[in-house]
Design a protein around this motif. Structure first.
Motif, PDB file in Angstrom:
ATOM      1  N   LEU A   3      -4.002  -7.696  -9.238  1.00 44.64           N
ATOM      2  CA  LEU A   3      -3.661  -7.175 -10.557  1.00 44.64           C
ATOM      3  C   LEU A   3      -4.430  -5.911 -10.920  1.00 44.64           C
ATOM      4  N   PRO A   4      -3.750  -4.952 -11.574  1.00 40.72           N
ATOM      5  CA  PRO A   4      -4.465  -3.788 -12.111  1.00 40.72           C
ATOM      6  C   PRO A   4      -5.361  -4.226 -13.272  1.00 40.72           C
ATOM      7  N   PRO A   5      -6.310  -3.385 -13.670  1.00 41.00           N
ATOM      8  CA  PRO A   5      -7.154  -3.711 -14.832  1.00 41.00           C
ATOM      9  C   PRO A   5      -6.305  -3.939 -16.072  1.00 41.00           C
ATOM     10  N   SER A   6      -6.674  -4.895 -16.850  1.00 41.26           N
ATOM     11  CA  SER A   6      -6.054  -5.257 -18.134  1.00 41.26           C
ATOM     12  C   SER A   6      -4.695  -5.930 -17.987  1.00 41.26           C
ATOM     13  N   VAL A   7      -4.231  -6.177 -16.759  1.00 33.86           N
ATOM     14  CA  VAL A   7      -2.962  -6.879 -16.555  1.00 33.86           C
ATOM     15  C   VAL A   7      -3.244  -8.337 -16.213  1.00 33.86           C
ATOM     16  N   TYR A  34       7.584  -3.400 -11.541  1.00 32.01           N
ATOM     17  CA  TYR A  34       7.802  -2.050 -11.039  1.00 32.01           C
ATOM     18  C   TYR A  34       7.116  -0.970 -11.878  1.00 32.01           C
ATOM     19  N   ASP A  35       6.346  -1.351 -12.880  1.00 34.98           N
ATOM     20  CA  ASP A  35       5.744  -0.358 -13.766  1.00 34.98           C
ATOM     21  C   ASP A  35       4.693   0.498 -13.077  1.00 34.98           C
ATOM     22  N   ASP A  36       4.150   0.012 -11.988  1.00 39.81           N
ATOM     23  CA  ASP A  36       3.170   0.766 -11.209  1.00 39.81           C
ATOM     24  C   ASP A  36       3.490   0.550  -9.729  1.00 39.81           C
ATOM     25  N   LYS A  37       3.780   1.636  -9.015  1.00 40.03           N
ATOM     26  CA  LYS A  37       4.214   1.497  -7.617  1.00 40.03           C
ATOM     27  C   LYS A  37       3.135   0.900  -6.725  1.00 40.03           C
ATOM     28  N   ALA A  38       1.884   1.228  -7.021  1.00 37.06           N
ATOM     29  CA  ALA A  38       0.793   0.651  -6.227  1.00 37.06           C
ATOM     30  C   ALA A  38       0.718  -0.857  -6.452  1.00 37.06           C
ATOM     31  N   PHE A  39       0.927  -1.281  -7.698  1.00 37.84           N
ATOM     32  CA  PHE A  39       0.947  -2.705  -8.015  1.00 37.84           C
ATOM     33  C   PHE A  39       2.099  -3.385  -7.284  1.00 37.84           C
ATOM     34  N   PHE A  40       3.271  -2.771  -7.309  1.00 34.10           N
ATOM     35  CA  PHE A  40       4.419  -3.334  -6.599  1.00 34.10           C
ATOM     36  C   PHE A  40       4.114  -3.524  -5.119  1.00 34.10           C
ATOM     37  N   GLN A  41       3.495  -2.547  -4.507  1.00 33.57           N
ATOM     38  CA  GLN A  41       3.184  -2.666  -3.086  1.00 33.57           C
ATOM     39  C   GLN A  41       2.221  -3.810  -2.822  1.00 33.57           C
ATOM     40  N   ARG A  42       1.298  -4.049  -3.749  1.00 26.87           N
ATOM     41  CA  ARG A  42       0.338  -5.143  -3.566  1.00 26.87           C
ATOM     42  C   ARG A  42       1.013  -6.503  -3.656  1.00 26.87           C
ATOM     43  N   ILE A  43       2.005  -6.618  -4.532  1.00 30.22           N
ATOM     44  CA  ILE A  43       2.648  -7.928  -4.713  1.00 30.22           C
ATOM     45  C   ILE A  43       3.963  -8.044  -3.935  1.00 30.22           C
ATOM     46  N   LYS A  44       4.351  -6.994  -3.218  1.00 29.55           N
ATOM     47  CA  LYS A  44       5.611  -7.018  -2.468  1.00 29.55           C
ATOM     48  C   LYS A  44       5.697  -8.203  -1.501  1.00 29.55           C
ATOM     49  N   PRO A  45       4.642  -8.522  -0.724  1.00 28.29           N
ATOM     50  CA  PRO A  45       4.743  -9.688   0.169  1.00 28.29           C
ATOM     51  C   PRO A  45       5.030 -10.983  -0.594  1.00 28.29           C
TER      52      PRO A  45
END
Length: 230
Positions: free
Chosen positions: A21-25, A146-157
């Protein structure tokens, strides 16, 4: 096992590592929270009422659970009002209102009613867990996968694994529907091109978009959905 058994077991094993998770999410766990005994009762009543069989259904894929619908009731696009009025499931402990459910259940009524609709379709989400972003003032806002592409890549698996797990239950893979003609369809289409979940993926306007921006045309959108889903 019936489809209801599989859905209920799936929901109760969902978990996402906080490190993703990103900060504050924060993660929304509809099935493991302070209301979890209530949610367990609601979801068991709902899925055993409409999915206690092995019929093949098609998927309708949303974004991720929101704070006021599935994030509270455990059932996509279904608030407590629609549970009581449309599904005959009484919720005494709390009440919630989800604008998207207004459109969804009007569409379901036009389709032929809850029994006929749920015998043919299953609402799910790209990411089966929801998210909120905590603002500096403490207010929580819905946060999409999908609000943050880096976040999406982390949770894609996690997303791919959970979609594949659900598909293993025997859903129709010839055709599926995606709620959201913009970013959600863009991301789901990319995943579908990579992993070949479905032969055909059809975009539909997200119910929240219809309710918020196209209310005067709501009946036209209801008919559009019914025509495509029939």
């Amino acid at each position: 096992m019936t489809l209801a058994d599989k859905i209920l077991a799936f929901n109760h094993t969902l978990h996402l590592e906080e490190a993703h998770l990103p900060p504050s999410v924060q993660v929304l766990y509809p099935y493991i929270n302070l209301n979890s005994p209530i949610i367990d009762s609601i979801t068991r009543q709902f899925y055993n009422k409409y999915y206690a069989d092995d019929f093949q259904r098609r998927m309708i894929i949303g974004i991720n659970p929101g704070r006021h619908g599935a994030g509270l009731t455990g059932i996509p696009f279904t608030d407590t009002k629609r549970l009581e009025e449309c599904c005959g499931i009484t919720v005494d402990n709390f009440q919630c209102h989800e604008p998207s459910s207004v459109f969804v259940y009007r569409m379901i009524a036009a389709f032929g009613g809850v029994k006929e609709f749920y015998q043919q379709y299953y609402f799910t989400s790209v990411c089966p867990l929801g998210f909120v972003k905590v603002q500096p003032n403490g207010k929580e806002l819905n946060y999409n996968y999908y609000d943050d592409k880096a976040f999406f890549q982390r949770i894609k698996p996690f997303i791919v694994e959970k979609l594949q797990e659900q598909l293993s239950w025997g859903f129709d893979r010839n055709k599926a529907f995606c709620l959201g003609t913009g970013k959600n369809f863009e991301f789901v289409n990319q995943l579908n091109n990579e992993f070949h979940f479905f032969d055909e993926l059809i975009p539909l306007e997200h119910p929240r978009y219809v309710v918020q921006y196209k209310w005067k045309e709501l009946d036209n959108y209801v008919q559009k959905f019914v025509n495509l889903l029939k």
